[in-house]
Design an enzyme around this catalytic site. Structure first.
Site, short mmCIF file in Angstrom:
data_model
loop_
_atom_site.label_atom_id
_atom_site.label_comp_id
_atom_site.label_asym_id
_atom_site.label_seq_id
_atom_site.Cartn_x
_atom_site.Cartn_y
_atom_site.Cartn_z
N LYS A 1 54.66 25.74 51.01
CA LYS A 1 54.14 27.11 50.93
C LYS A 1 53.29 27.28 49.67
O LYS A 1 53.68 26.81 48.60
CB LYS A 1 55.31 28.11 50.91
N HIS B 1 50.97 33.68 47.35
CA HIS B 1 52.19 34.30 46.84
C HIS B 1 52.02 35.82 46.74
O HIS B 1 52.53 36.46 45.82
CB HIS B 1 52.51 33.71 45.45
N ARG C 1 50.41 36.85 43.34
CA ARG C 1 51.29 36.97 42.17
C ARG C 1 51.26 35.77 41.23
O ARG C 1 51.89 35.80 40.18
CB ARG C 1 52.72 37.18 42.66
C1 LIG Z 1 58.82 40.83 44.77
C2 LIG Z 1 58.33 39.57 45.40
C3 LIG Z 1 59.11 38.42 45.29
C4 LIG Z 1 58.68 37.21 45.86
N1 LIG Z 1 59.49 36.09 45.76
C5 LIG Z 1 59.08 34.92 46.31
C6 LIG Z 1 59.92 33.76 46.27
O1 LIG Z 1 61.02 33.77 45.75
N2 LIG Z 1 59.46 32.62 46.86
C7 LIG Z 1 58.24 32.57 47.50
O2 LIG Z 1 57.87 31.53 48.01
N3 LIG Z 1 57.44 33.65 47.56
C8 LIG Z 1 57.83 34.83 46.99
N4 LIG Z 1 57.03 35.94 47.10
C9 LIG Z 1 55.77 35.85 47.88
C10 LIG Z 1 56.03 36.14 49.37
O3 LIG Z 1 56.82 35.15 49.97
C11 LIG Z 1 54.74 36.24 50.17
O4 LIG Z 1 53.98 35.07 49.99
C12 LIG Z 1 53.88 37.46 49.80
O5 LIG Z 1 54.68 38.55 49.41
C13 LIG Z 1 53.02 37.85 51.01
O6 LIG Z 1 52.17 38.90 50.70
P1 LIG Z 1 52.50 40.45 51.06
O7 LIG Z 1 53.53 40.90 50.08
O8 LIG Z 1 51.20 41.12 50.87
O9 LIG Z 1 53.00 40.51 52.49
C14 LIG Z 1 57.45 37.16 46.54
C15 LIG Z 1 56.67 38.32 46.68
C16 LIG Z 1 57.10 39.52 46.13
C17 LIG Z 1 56.26 40.76 46.30
#
Ligand SMILES: Cc1cc2nc3c(=O)[nH]c(=O)nc-3n(C[C@H](O)[C@H](O)[C@H](O)COP(=O)(O)O)c2cc1C
Length: 348
Positions: A221, A245, A248
């Site tokens: 991922k 992500h 982020r």
């Molecule tokens: C608060 C938060 C925590 C997240 N934690 C993880 C995580 O632990 N592992 C990971 O692979 N992605 C993490 N992500 C990313 C999400 O899996 C995903 O890729 C992303 O949120 C998709 O975009 P969207 O929020 O616009 O739907 C996180 C995203 C957010 C907003």
């Protein structure tokens, strides 16, 4: 409970963290983008928020071709993921760390993991569970929730030191998880490093070591370029998630919808291509599928659904997305997911 009721409840609980706006678009004026320099990111995006905003706007700028004359049909949204039938190609993204949002007043990490895993299961789909700096070798609530659901979940691990990844993979396999993977784009995580849980860039050989250690399908991922997608396939990955992500991990990337077509063209025949970032509606799902994805992950909306309504909040949100996908398919003349091709997109 309706999805809207869950969102209203989430708005109360997430005061100061997320405005639960009609459009979750990463705009700089949004509450989540307005947090203190050097403070935790919570629901926002990195830096200026451009990557988060681009996910949303790149999808929003794609247009659908409405096509309504022809025989009537009931749209079929079912699909398979690693051999398992799902009611929709829409999955709960691995989202973690909500325990830093205000503790029990908001939701505990354990209840959050259970809500996503069980809510998705009840809706006929599956949740991914992630990994974060507040987890440890002895505290892995995502795998516990997957175990409690009889293995119905997918575990994504941060790119930690090899032995820590292999240990978590073995645990996920033991509880019968459907698949396992690593979010390779977590390699720059400041929070992991300051909490003494170091993360690293990973070589093809290191990825191969993970894949050879498990009988489970393996997911990489955090792929945003053809080069990384090809490396994942070379190492033996069963699937990739085209993802930044949720914007982020690096400022100033394109939206995922922009990089997806080239990546799907390069590796789509050799692995399952999934995508996430800004997917909020059935129309967004259709767009991602037309651009080459076989399924999508829902991030921030799953957080709001779980915080607002627990298991039921997640279930009704996913069921709402399934219905919204079906009604979109009806209007573009696609009886099955396989009928969703680039031809259903209107060129501007
Ligand atoms: C608060 C938060 C925590 C997240 N934690 C993880 C995580 O632990 N592992 C990971 O692979 N992605 C993490 N992500 C990313 C999400 O899996 C995903 O890729 C992303 O949120 C998709 O975009 P969207 O929020 O616009 O739907 C996180 C995203 C957010 C907003």
């Amino acid at each position: 409970m309706t999805p809207e009721e869950a969102r209203s409840a989430a708005k109360q609980k997430l005061k100061g963290i997320c405005g639960v706006y009609k459009a979750c678009d990463g705009d700089p004026s949004r509450l989540c983008q307005n947090q203190i320099y050097g403070g935790p990111m919570q629901m926002g995006g990195a830096g200026s928020g451009a990557s988060f905003a681009n996910n949303y706007s790149d999808l929003a700028n794609i247009r659908l071709r409405m096509q309504v004359i022809g025989p009537h049909f009931e749209p079929d949204t079912t699909t398979t993921l690693f051999g398992k039938t799902m009611q929709m190609p829409i999955y709960g993204a691995p989202v973690t760390g909500v325990n830093s949002f205000g503790g029990e007043r908001v939701i505990t990490e354990e209840d959050f993991c259970t809500a996503t895993v069980e809510g998705c299961k009840q809706a006929g789909t599956i949740a991914f569970r992630g990994d974060t700096s507040t987890y440890s070798n002895d505290y892995i609530p995502g795998i516990e929730a997957i175990a409690a659901a009889g293995g119905h979940g997918i575990k994504i691990i941060k790119p930690r030191a090899q032995q820590h990844i292999l240990k978590r993979m073995a645990y996920a396999e033991k509880v019968g998880a459907l698949a396992v993977g690593v979010d390779v784009d977590g390699c720059g995580s400041y929070m992991m490093n300051v909490n003494k849980q170091p993360v690293f860039r990973k070589s093809i050989d290191e990825i191969r070591e993970w894949i050879q250690s498990t009988t489970l399908p393996f997911i990489i991922k955090g792929v945003m370029c053809v080069q990384d997608a090809e490396a994942a396939v070379e190492a033996g990955a069963a699937a990739i998630v085209v993802s930044n992500h949720g914007g982020r991990v690096l400022d100033c990337t394109p939206g995922t919808a922009t990089v997806l077509p080239d990546i799907a063209k390069a590796v789509g025949k050799n692995c399952t291509v999934l995508a996430d970032g800004g997917v909020r509606t059935g129309a967004d799902v259709v767009k991602m599928l037309a651009l080459g994805a076989k399924g999508v992950l829902i991030g921030r909306d799953i957080i709001r659904a779980a915080i607002g309504g627990g298991i039921e909040g997640v279930r009704v949100h996913m069921e709402h997305l399934q219905k919204n996908l079906a009604s979109t398919m009806l209007m573009i003349g696609c009886p099955t997911l396989n009928d969703i091709t680039p031809a259903i997109l209107e060129r501007p």
